[in-house]
Design a protein around this motif. Sequence first.
Motif, PDB file in Angstrom:
ATOM      1  N   UNK A   1      -2.600   4.288  -3.053  1.00 32.63           N
ATOM      2  CA  UNK A   1      -2.727   3.215  -4.041  1.00 32.63           C
ATOM      3  C   UNK A   1      -2.482   1.882  -3.352  1.00 32.63           C
ATOM      4  N   UNK A   2      -3.148   0.816  -3.804  1.00 32.77           N
ATOM      5  CA  UNK A   2      -2.913  -0.533  -3.291  1.00 32.77           C
ATOM      6  C   UNK A   2      -2.705  -1.467  -4.474  1.00 32.77           C
TER       7      UNK A   2
ATOM      8  N   UNK B   1     -10.005   1.105  -6.059  1.00 32.18           N
ATOM      9  CA  UNK B   1     -10.696   2.385  -6.085  1.00 32.18           C
ATOM     10  C   UNK B   1     -11.417   2.679  -4.787  1.00 32.18           C
ATOM     11  N   UNK B   2     -11.948   1.626  -4.154  1.00 29.11           N
ATOM     12  CA  UNK B   2     -12.663   1.825  -2.894  1.00 29.11           C
ATOM     13  C   UNK B   2     -11.704   2.246  -1.784  1.00 29.11           C
ATOM     14  N   UNK B   3     -10.541   1.604  -1.717  1.00 27.55           N
ATOM     15  CA  UNK B   3      -9.603   1.892  -0.634  1.00 27.55           C
ATOM     16  C   UNK B   3      -8.925   3.245  -0.801  1.00 27.55           C
TER      17      UNK B   3
ATOM     18  N   UNK C   1       0.848  -1.190   0.000  1.00 32.79           N
ATOM     19  CA  UNK C   1       0.000   0.000   0.000  1.00 32.79           C
ATOM     20  C   UNK C   1       0.883   1.238   0.000  1.00 32.79           C
ATOM     21  N   UNK C   2       0.590   2.198  -0.863  1.00 34.61           N
ATOM     22  CA  UNK C   2       1.266   3.484  -0.883  1.00 34.61           C
ATOM     23  C   UNK C   2       0.383   4.479  -0.137  1.00 34.61           C
TER      24      UNK C   2
ATOM     25  N   UNK D   1      -5.723   4.663   6.078  1.00 35.94           N
ATOM     26  CA  UNK D   1      -5.327   3.268   6.193  1.00 35.94           C
ATOM     27  C   UNK D   1      -5.769   2.685   7.525  1.00 35.94           C
ATOM     28  N   UNK D   2      -5.755   3.490   8.579  1.00 37.09           N
ATOM     29  CA  UNK D   2      -6.126   2.973   9.900  1.00 37.09           C
ATOM     30  C   UNK D   2      -7.602   2.586   9.979  1.00 37.09           C
TER      31      UNK D   2
END
Length: 665
Positions: free
Chosen positions: A102-103, A116-118, A92-93, A123-124
């Motif tokens: 980005x993942x 797109x969802x993430x 994960x960036x 991130x937490x």
Amino acid sequence: MPHARGIPLPEREIAELRDRSGALRQSATLPGAQLPQLLDAALAELDGAIDIAAALQAGLDPGAAGGPQADASDGERRLLGAMFSDAPVPLLVLDRDGTIRRVNRRAADLLGAGAGYASGKLFTAFVALPARAAVHAQLAAVARTGKPRRVSCPLLGPDAAAQVVLALDVLDLAGESGLLIAAASTGTGTGTARPVPDTAGGEAGASGGEAGANGRGAGDAGRTAGAAGGEAGGAGGSAAARAVEAITHRLDLVTAATRLLLENATFSESVALQRCARLLAAELAAWVIVDVDRRQRLRRQVVMGPADRESEQLARAVTAVDPQPGSAPRQVHESGSSLLIAHAEDAGILGTGAGDVPLLMQLGATSVLCVPLSDGEQSYGVLTLARRANEPHFEIADLGLVEELGEQLALALRVDRMFRRRTEIADSLRASLLPRELPVVPGVEIAAAYVAATEGLEVGGDFYDVYRTPDGWGVSIGDVCGKGEHAAAVTAAARHAVRVLAHTDPDPAGVLRQVNELMLAEEYDGRFVTACAAHFRWHDGRLHAVLGSAGHPGPVLIRADGRVRMLAGGGMPLGLFPDAEPAGQDVELSPGDLLFLFTDGVTDARSPELAYFEERLTDALATLAGRPPAEVVSAMQALVVEFSMNDLRDDMTMLALRVGAVPAD
């Protein structure tokens, strides 16, 4: 975690440090908190505070990112992008504040969400609550120092939380500074996350099993590859079977909720909410919170979770906290629109509880679903569901299901409130039709009873009264055709007209005649009244009674020696014909005699075999000869209720008076 925005450095750095430190303190109070992990994160924050102080002392910018900036060509960028997407471990960036930039494919699979969802979420938000503050602190430490760090935490996957080890480092790309990269693994080099065990013993067992599996890894590789084709072939069928099972479960849940609400025979709002919340908590594996609108204010009504002592105590604590401004329930109630938060980034989305600890953290929840309790016309409150990290996060299908259940619950609340309102109106009207207490009549004992019909909710038209006459005392009993508010108005008019006219007219038939004229003049929409009135006066040691009847059943006379006689009724009902003449009759009553007046709700009561109680009336009263009026009325009420199996199709009114000793005056 919340952080300051638009605040000049170093104020922003200090505010962010304060927020992360507060989050660490709150996390330490949660069940499942890993204190060594939190201590490591706290030390990292302490290092950060020292760095800020040193930078301020030296006059430097404490927010400047560390580490050199690399240079890369467009070709190198494309190559790095391809390697990132196809890397065999989840990557994960992240931006400096922890927002996902980005993942790669493996990371998207791990989170159970598309890239797109993430992207754009913190991130937490995908980290289980007890570890969320520690991960945030470690990300801040990497961004501040430029040095890599490792942290163990549960990540929220599509079905449950998975325990991973995150390797955190600075990502140096030309033209983009302050980026971080996170790589997830189990610490075994496989890059595959394992489920979080429910207990410490289970975790130890899983660790031992994982170590054994590493030793067998080479031998199992061939068998795994050979089984992959068969698994892929059966995946379609398994997915279809799971989909059918999920749909069936949802239909069963809707059916169960409908039956539960329909079986609420008492029309109790509290019972309906409690039962529905218990059902949803068990079937959807979630905390259930019901907030109800009380006089334009949203109040917490029910909180239901797992069936254990600790959860029950927590439920009581959450119940004591009404929805706060800005919380999800308040937003949904004010907007009338549902809210689905698959991964809750803001821990304060449900408000705060004792010690200002967010309720979301106290519940250990990470996914929230909130729908209005609306029947399409009016909003009665909000239904909120919250799931813990070891349960799948809420999806669109869950939203549709809970919205339907929320509509059913709203309809149940509407029916309950309508029932209560009509009951209150009926009680108020009934109280206006019946005397609050019977006056003391010298030489006569009097008792009365009114029993409402078991069918329908509307108030009936029965009445009775005891009042003074020019020569002594009088009683009246009557029944108005129909039910409801209009019938009650006619009843009240008839009762009070009899009382007023009897003060000047000693003849009960004459009183009923005048009431008839008044009703015809008022034109009560064709409604009519049957009534019986009796005026009493003492003469030569006996009680002389004059009876008047207007289409009403005649009273029953029970002599002291047990003889029973049905007195004549007769006459025409009031309010129909101008020349209607009430029937009259004189009766002499001796001490111990009892006169029993009643409405047709008594005689028309029917048994399951469709027999009428009228056939048993005189026999039942004969057995009660010599008993006080209160006992006679109570016994007759019980007999009629038993005879009809408590299926009273009309109101039932009884008035009994027994002659006592001649008064001294």
